[in-house]
Design a protein around this motif. Structure first.
Motif, PDB file in Angstrom:
ATOM      1  N   SER A  98       2.546   4.846   3.952  1.00 42.15           N
ATOM      2  CA  SER A  98       1.705   5.536   2.982  1.00 42.15           C
ATOM      3  C   SER A  98       1.282   6.923   3.452  1.00 42.15           C
ATOM      4  O   SER A  98       0.963   7.789   2.636  1.00 42.15           O
ATOM      5  N   LEU A 126      -7.577   3.077   1.203  1.00 45.05           N
ATOM      6  CA  LEU A 126      -6.996   2.996  -0.137  1.00 45.05           C
ATOM      7  C   LEU A 126      -8.017   3.319  -1.219  1.00 45.05           C
ATOM      8  O   LEU A 126      -7.733   4.082  -2.152  1.00 45.05           O
ATOM      9  N   THR A 181      -0.129   3.955  -2.795  1.00 46.76           N
ATOM     10  CA  THR A 181      -0.540   5.295  -2.392  1.00 46.76           C
ATOM     11  C   THR A 181       0.348   6.359  -3.019  1.00 46.76           C
ATOM     12  O   THR A 181      -0.136   7.391  -3.496  1.00 46.76           O
ATOM     13  N   ALA A 201       0.817  -1.213   0.000  1.00 50.59           N
ATOM     14  CA  ALA A 201       0.000   0.000   0.000  1.00 50.59           C
ATOM     15  C   ALA A 201       0.849   1.260   0.000  1.00 50.59           C
ATOM     16  O   ALA A 201       0.403   2.313  -0.465  1.00 50.59           O
TER      17      ALA A 201
END
Length: 383
Positions: A326, A94, A66, A62
């Motif tokens: 992220s 997300l 991101t 992620a």
């Protein structure tokens, strides 16, 4: 995601009606990251340590997804999510927060989300992780809904990536290369026209054999750090390692930590070196992922090699000034604010500023004042 990020599409001038809807596809495990910062030293056994800062966010793959989405790329992620509160939070963060396409992801009933606790101090980090391997998706999973495979994971260790047999047609794909492992989707993506960017980690086997990375043959670019590059090429100089790697892959990019990055285009012989930007680092978590995202963005936008390196290094430098993972990935608002600030600082080296002059054609004339903050302290908190 910051709501004031300018709507910059770095590929706008290149888009055509028949282009794939997906700019970048990637797959891998998603962790819940809990990050403690502001520790004066490493935790000591038998004592309690208090951190001056804390953040929580989706982690693992992620981080890179991101970073790509915040740079304006249409990003598709295939991953397994637990059906616990952590999994729901990561999915919503997300899909709703960052606009990432999760149509190839699935939720696994009865499987808990893997978790990493990261402690940042003295410019470094220490991490503790827990997770179980996700079971393989059941037929029909990967529809982007909160339904998916049944059963629970039984083997310990990091959550296994999802391996889609038919990835979406995309401009680019990011593959995590590992010794002795071949992922069929990588060859499919390359055959369908995607530029594959190969990321790599430490070789636990100790062999450091490029021939043990079968998917390297499908890669447009290979992005190891200096130590990995030198071990793979049996060289004692990162630049020599980059030139050796460029004989195996069209683009060899070697990150040099505080010294910046060096890249070689194997097709043309062009080489580029860009120094790192000096910053006060709060947390280095995810900086490597942000660097890759920046380089992918510049490559898809067809920028000169040196501009790609400079942009990747800039985005990574901006990321380490925030809570890691992220949360820290910069968007165009942060980049514009930095560029506005740096040009007004006294005693700036004109040659150093010229290195980033290409940003003038990308950024709005005005930007919000630096610094901008993205991080939220804990799950469910709303600023």
């Amino acid at each position: 995601m910051s709501t004031d990020t300018p709507g910059i599409d770095p590929l706008e001038a290149l888009r055509a009606p028949r282009d794939p809807a997906c700019d970048v596809f990637l797959t891998g495990p998603v962790f819940l990251d809990i990050i403690f910062t502001g520790l004066d030293s490493a935790p000591v056994r038998g004592t309690e340590s208090w951190a001056r800062g804390m953040g929580s966010s989706p982690g693992g793959v992620a981080n890179m997804a991101t970073a790509l989405a915040r740079l304006g790329l249409h990003t598709s992620l295939a991953a397994a999510f637990g059906d616990d509160h952590y999994g729901e939070y990561c999915w919503d963060a997300l899909e709703q927060g960052e606009g990432i396409d999760l149509s190839m992801s699935h939720t696994v009933p009865g499987w808990h989300s893997p978790v990493t606790v990261s402690m940042a101090y003295e410019g470094e980090r220490t991490m503790v992780s827990h997770g179980h391997e996700a079971p393989a998706p059941a037929p029909g999973a990967g529809t982007g809904s909160r339904a998916g495979a049944t059963g629970t994971g039984t083997s310990t260790g990091a959550a296994a990536p999802v391996f889609p047999q038919c990835p979406p047609r995309a401009r680019a794909a990011i593959a995590s290369l590992a010794p002795g492992r071949s992922e069929p989707w990588v060859a499919t993506a390359a055959r369908d026209g995607a530029l594959v960017f190969g990321d790599v980690g430490w070789d636990e086997t100790g062999r450091w054999d490029l021939d043990a990375l079968p998917d390297l043959a499908h890669c447009e670019a290979f992005l190891p750090n200096a130590e990995e590059a030198m071990r793979y090429t049996r060289t004692d100089c990162p630049r020599a390692a980059a030139h050796a790697l460029a004989e195996r892959v069209p683009l060899a990019v070697v990150t040099l930590g505080a010294e910046g990055a060096y890249a070689v285009d194997g097709r043309t012989g062009t080489a580029a070196a860009v120094p790192a930007i000096e910053v006060e680092a709060l947390d280095p978590t995810g900086a490597g992922d942000v660097f890759v995202a920046g380089f992918v963005t510049g490559t898809l936008a067809d920028w000169p090699l040196a501009d790609r390196l400079a942009f990747a290094g800039l985005t990574a430098a901006l990321s380490v000034q925030e809570f890691g993972g992220s949360l820290s990935a910069p968007g165009w608002a942060e980049i514009a604010a930095w560029w506005q600030l740096i040009r007004t600082c006294d005693r700036q080296d004109p040659a150093a500023l010229e290195r980033y002059a290409f940003l003038d054609d990308l950024l709005p004339a005005t930007a919000r004042a630096w610094p901008l903050r993205r991080a939220v302290p804990t799950i469910g908190f709303r600023q």
